[in-house]
Design a protein around this motif. Structure first.
Motif, PDB file in Angstrom:
ATOM      1  N   LEU A  53       0.845  -1.184   0.000  1.00  0.00           N
ATOM      2  CA  LEU A  53       0.000   0.000   0.000  1.00  0.00           C
ATOM      3  C   LEU A  53       0.887   1.244   0.000  1.00  0.00           C
ATOM      4  O   LEU A  53       1.892   1.295   0.708  1.00  0.00           O
ATOM      5  CB  LEU A  53      -0.902   0.014   1.231  1.00  0.00           C
ATOM      6  CG  LEU A  53      -1.930  -1.115   1.332  1.00  0.00           C
ATOM      7  CD1 LEU A  53      -2.698  -0.998   2.651  1.00  0.00           C
ATOM      8  CD2 LEU A  53      -2.886  -1.092   0.152  1.00  0.00           C
ATOM      9  N   PRO A  54       0.526   2.259  -0.769  1.00  0.00           N
ATOM     10  CA  PRO A  54       1.346   3.479  -0.783  1.00  0.00           C
ATOM     11  C   PRO A  54       1.182   4.273   0.505  1.00  0.00           C
ATOM     12  O   PRO A  54       0.209   4.096   1.248  1.00  0.00           O
ATOM     13  CB  PRO A  54       0.791   4.247  -1.985  1.00  0.00           C
ATOM     14  CG  PRO A  54      -0.630   3.788  -2.099  1.00  0.00           C
ATOM     15  CD  PRO A  54      -0.618   2.344  -1.698  1.00  0.00           C
ATOM     16  N   ALA A  55       2.109   5.156   0.753  1.00  0.00           N
ATOM     17  CA  ALA A  55       2.025   6.020   1.938  1.00  0.00           C
ATOM     18  C   ALA A  55       0.770   6.873   1.859  1.00  0.00           C
ATOM     19  O   ALA A  55       0.414   7.378   0.792  1.00  0.00           O
ATOM     20  CB  ALA A  55       3.271   6.901   2.014  1.00  0.00           C
ATOM     21  N   GLY A  56       0.082   6.996   2.986  1.00  0.00           N
ATOM     22  CA  GLY A  56      -1.118   7.816   3.032  1.00  0.00           C
ATOM     23  C   GLY A  56      -2.332   7.174   2.384  1.00  0.00           C
ATOM     24  O   GLY A  56      -3.325   7.859   2.104  1.00  0.00           O
ATOM     25  N   PHE A  57      -2.267   5.877   2.141  1.00  0.00           N
ATOM     26  CA  PHE A  57      -3.369   5.176   1.465  1.00  0.00           C
ATOM     27  C   PHE A  57      -4.661   5.283   2.269  1.00  0.00           C
ATOM     28  O   PHE A  57      -4.679   5.078   3.486  1.00  0.00           O
ATOM     29  CB  PHE A  57      -2.998   3.700   1.288  1.00  0.00           C
ATOM     30  CG  PHE A  57      -4.079   2.865   0.672  1.00  0.00           C
ATOM     31  CD1 PHE A  57      -4.294   2.883  -0.690  1.00  0.00           C
ATOM     32  CD2 PHE A  57      -4.887   2.054   1.467  1.00  0.00           C
ATOM     33  CE1 PHE A  57      -5.285   2.108  -1.263  1.00  0.00           C
ATOM     34  CE2 PHE A  57      -5.879   1.281   0.906  1.00  0.00           C
ATOM     35  CZ  PHE A  57      -6.081   1.305  -0.463  1.00  0.00           C
ATOM     36  N   VAL A  58      -5.750   5.630   1.585  1.00  0.00           N
ATOM     37  CA  VAL A  58      -7.069   5.702   2.209  1.00  0.00           C
ATOM     38  C   VAL A  58      -7.876   4.495   1.739  1.00  0.00           C
ATOM     39  O   VAL A  58      -8.175   4.376   0.545  1.00  0.00           O
ATOM     40  CB  VAL A  58      -7.812   6.997   1.839  1.00  0.00           C
ATOM     41  CG1 VAL A  58      -9.205   7.006   2.464  1.00  0.00           C
ATOM     42  CG2 VAL A  58      -7.018   8.218   2.286  1.00  0.00           C
TER      43      VAL A  58
END
Length: 213
Positions: free
Chosen positions: A189-194
């Motif tokens: 998952l990328p950083a800051g994933f919502v």
């Protein structure tokens, strides 16, 4: 020796209970069947999977709008294609909901209707696609760094130890007239994933039985 044995047993149990790592993945399905009339048919579709903090999300890619049931515009949700959100609550109980994006509703499904809605009640399959407990009796070998291969009678599973997720599942009928392949492309998952379930968390909830009119 007994101390080492019980320590190893405790470690195995701890690993079994450990939550699988967070990820996102594209899962591609392909089924090829050869009919008695000699006609070969191929069915393909793809899904997006997200797994994070004890939640599992699955949604069909490239799916169209829900089917309009009658002249008043009533829409019946296709539960096989609709986004599905499965998670464990604070008590460890499984919760299941489907997302009706067109109406901005969450369709809540109680355990008695799980199978009717297409959910088999397995957290392992909801979060990891397959349940490794069902691989008993399969031959197991190493398929490369961090990959285990399970094989038995026309069924092959390539399993990622890192992602706790299949990389490929291959099934072939005994007569060879039907083949199914599932390929999985996991990524971090990328950083800051919502997570997608957070965006629909505030939508009104509707009981599954109310959608069957």
């Amino acid at each position: 020796m007994k101390v080492l044995f019980f320590a190893a047993l405790a470690l195995t149990a701890q690993q079994a209970l450990a939550a699988p790592p967070d990820l996102q993945a594209v899962v591609r399905y392909e089924t090829v069947s050869l009919g008695a009339d000699g006609v070969e048919k191929t069915v393909r579709y793809s899904e997006r999977w997200v797994r994070q903090d004890g939640h599992a999300w699955r949604e069909r890619l490239n799916a169209g709008a829900p089917h309009r049931h009658d002249d008043d515009g009533h829409q019946h949700l296709d539960f096989a294609a609709a986004p599905r959100h499965v998670w464990r609550d604070a008590k460890g109980k499984l919760q299941v909901e489907f997302i009706h994006a067109a109406k901005q509703e969450r369709i809540v499904v109680e355990p008695r209707e799980w199978r009717d809605a297409g959910f088999d009640g397995s957290w392992a399959r909801a979060s990891q696609l397959v349940d490794l407990a069902e691989m008993r009796g399969f031959a197991k070998k190493t398929g490369g760094a961090g990959v285990a291969v399970y094989d038995k009678a026309g069924k092959t599973l390539r399993w990622s130890e890192r992602w706790q997720m299949p990389l490929q599942v291959s099934l072939r009928s005994a007569d060879g007239r039907q083949r199914e392949t599932i390929t999985v492309e996991p990524r971090p998952l990328p950083a800051g994933f919502v997570p997608p379930w957070r965006r629909s968390a505030g939508w009104p909830a509707r009981d599954y039985l109310d959608t069957l009119d």
